[in-house]
Scaffold this motif. Structure first.
Motif, PDB file in Angstrom:
ATOM      1  N   LEU A  83       0.811  -1.216   0.000  1.00  0.00           N
ATOM      2  CA  LEU A  83       0.000   0.000   0.000  1.00  0.00           C
ATOM      3  C   LEU A  83       0.845   1.267   0.000  1.00  0.00           C
ATOM      4  N   MET A  84       1.884   1.273   0.791  1.00  0.00           N
ATOM      5  CA  MET A  84       2.723   2.470   0.908  1.00  0.00           C
ATOM      6  C   MET A  84       4.066   2.226   0.229  1.00  0.00           C
ATOM      7  N   PRO A  85       4.415   3.031  -0.763  1.00  0.00           N
ATOM      8  CA  PRO A  85       5.726   2.853  -1.416  1.00  0.00           C
ATOM      9  C   PRO A  85       6.853   3.218  -0.466  1.00  0.00           C
ATOM     10  N   SER A  86       7.895   2.443  -0.508  1.00  0.00           N
ATOM     11  CA  SER A  86       9.017   2.671   0.413  1.00  0.00           C
ATOM     12  C   SER A  86      10.170   3.415  -0.240  1.00  0.00           C
ATOM     13  N   VAL A  87      10.201   3.440  -1.547  1.00  0.00           N
ATOM     14  CA  VAL A  87      11.315   4.076  -2.262  1.00  0.00           C
ATOM     15  C   VAL A  87      10.785   5.241  -3.085  1.00  0.00           C
ATOM     16  N   LYS A  88      11.424   6.375  -2.967  1.00  0.00           N
ATOM     17  CA  LYS A  88      11.045   7.559  -3.735  1.00  0.00           C
ATOM     18  C   LYS A  88      12.020   7.730  -4.895  1.00  0.00           C
ATOM     19  N   VAL A  89      11.468   7.901  -6.071  1.00  0.00           N
ATOM     20  CA  VAL A  89      12.290   8.035  -7.277  1.00  0.00           C
ATOM     21  C   VAL A  89      12.021   9.390  -7.913  1.00  0.00           C
ATOM     22  N   GLU A  90      13.081  10.112  -8.210  1.00  0.00           N
ATOM     23  CA  GLU A  90      12.965  11.396  -8.895  1.00  0.00           C
ATOM     24  C   GLU A  90      13.649  11.297 -10.255  1.00  0.00           C
ATOM     25  N   LEU A  91      13.024  11.934 -11.234  1.00  0.00           N
ATOM     26  CA  LEU A  91      13.572  11.936 -12.587  1.00  0.00           C
ATOM     27  C   LEU A  91      14.078  13.324 -12.938  1.00  0.00           C
ATOM     28  N   ASP A  92      15.300  13.377 -13.394  1.00  0.00           N
ATOM     29  CA  ASP A  92      15.874  14.621 -13.905  1.00  0.00           C
ATOM     30  C   ASP A  92      15.820  14.545 -15.428  1.00  0.00           C
ATOM     31  N   ILE A  93      14.833  15.229 -16.015  1.00  0.00           N
ATOM     32  CA  ILE A  93      14.591  15.129 -17.455  1.00  0.00           C
ATOM     33  C   ILE A  93      15.212  16.323 -18.167  1.00  0.00           C
ATOM     34  N   GLY A  94      16.148  16.043 -19.045  1.00  0.00           N
ATOM     35  CA  GLY A  94      16.790  17.080 -19.845  1.00  0.00           C
ATOM     36  C   GLY A  94      16.769  16.683 -21.314  1.00  0.00           C
ATOM     37  N   VAL A  95      17.595  17.340 -22.078  1.00  0.00           N
ATOM     38  CA  VAL A  95      17.706  17.018 -23.505  1.00  0.00           C
ATOM     39  C   VAL A  95      19.178  16.912 -23.880  1.00  0.00           C
ATOM     40  N   LYS A 107      17.716  11.102 -16.248  1.00  0.00           N
ATOM     41  CA  LYS A 107      18.567  10.572 -15.179  1.00  0.00           C
ATOM     42  C   LYS A 107      17.678  10.255 -13.973  1.00  0.00           C
ATOM     43  N   VAL A 108      17.936   9.106 -13.355  1.00  0.00           N
ATOM     44  CA  VAL A 108      17.110   8.639 -12.240  1.00  0.00           C
ATOM     45  C   VAL A 108      17.829   8.924 -10.927  1.00  0.00           C
ATOM     46  N   LYS A 109      17.093   9.575 -10.001  1.00  0.00           N
ATOM     47  CA  LYS A 109      17.612   9.819  -8.647  1.00  0.00           C
ATOM     48  C   LYS A 109      16.757   8.991  -7.691  1.00  0.00           C
TER      49      LYS A 109
END
Length: 213
Positions: A83-95, A107-109
């Motif tokens: 139910l609750m996600p344990s990992v937070k993923v941030e995306l750094d989207i560029g060109v 790029k995945v953080k």
């Protein structure tokens, strides 16, 4: 090939010859660009195929583990555990630039400080643990696969546009300019022959008058 509607003058002839030189040079540059884009595209296609095959195999294994976990535990237990996600993923989207084409650069953080398996182990099987761990490891590959496939699509569109430009220069613009240049040269030669004929007639008239005097 229909010619351009222009005045057959030497100035126009000089201008059209300059346009032909520019068009021929532009055609060569576009052709070279197209060849290099196709080379880059083929490399990405091979990389995309490899990534997709690897990802699909790993995804099938992870889903099999998940299905086995669902078979030995109730849906309510599985849903509560996830139910609750344990990992937070941030995306750094560029060109990034590939042959003057702006394509995505992702790029995945990933925040790995938290426990990947935050639920209690008492009510779930090890198959669910395996499925969660494998799916988490697949996340970066799935994002990379999406990036490569989008890049391939954008390059394919640009290759098609570039091909149309090359064909327009090779089969329309350059032949049309060359046909117009031939027409102007023909007209200038015709005018020169006409002028020469008139000069010879004037010379004969003057010579005849001199004999009469």
């Amino acid at each position: 090939m229909p010619r351009l509607n222009v005045n057959p003058t030497r100035m126009e002839l000089r201008r059209l010859k300059g346009r032909v030189k520019t068009a021929v040079r532009g055609h060569k540059l576009l052709k070279d660009k197209s060849d290099e884009m196709i080379r880059q595209f083929m490399l990405l296609i091979h990389e995309n195929k490899r990534f997709r095959e690897e990802t699909e195999k790993e995804l099938a294994v992870a889903l099999n583990s998940f299905l086995f976990a669902r078979s030995v535990a109730s849906s309510a237990v599985i849903e509560e555990a996830l139910l609750m996600p344990s990992v937070k993923v941030e995306l750094d989207i560029g060109v990034k630039n590939i042959m003057s084409v702006s394509v995505p650069d992702i790029k995945v953080k990933e925040n790995s400080d938290k426990d990947l398996l935050p639920y209690s182990f008492a009510f779930v099987t090890g198959e669910l643990d395996n499925a969660v761990i494998k799916l988490n490891g697949l996340l970066i590959k799935l994002i990379k696969l999406a990036e490569i496939e989008k890049t391939c699509n954008m390059l394919a569109e640009e290759i098609e546009k570039n091909k149309r430009r090359v064909n327009a220069l090779e089969y329309v613009m350059i032949p049309q300019l060359e046909e117009t240049i031939k027409y102007i040269i023909s007209k200038l030669d015709e005018n020169e022959r006409g002028n020469l004929t008139r000069l010879m007639k004037v010379k004969d008239i003057i010579a005849e008058k001199n004999l009469q005097n």
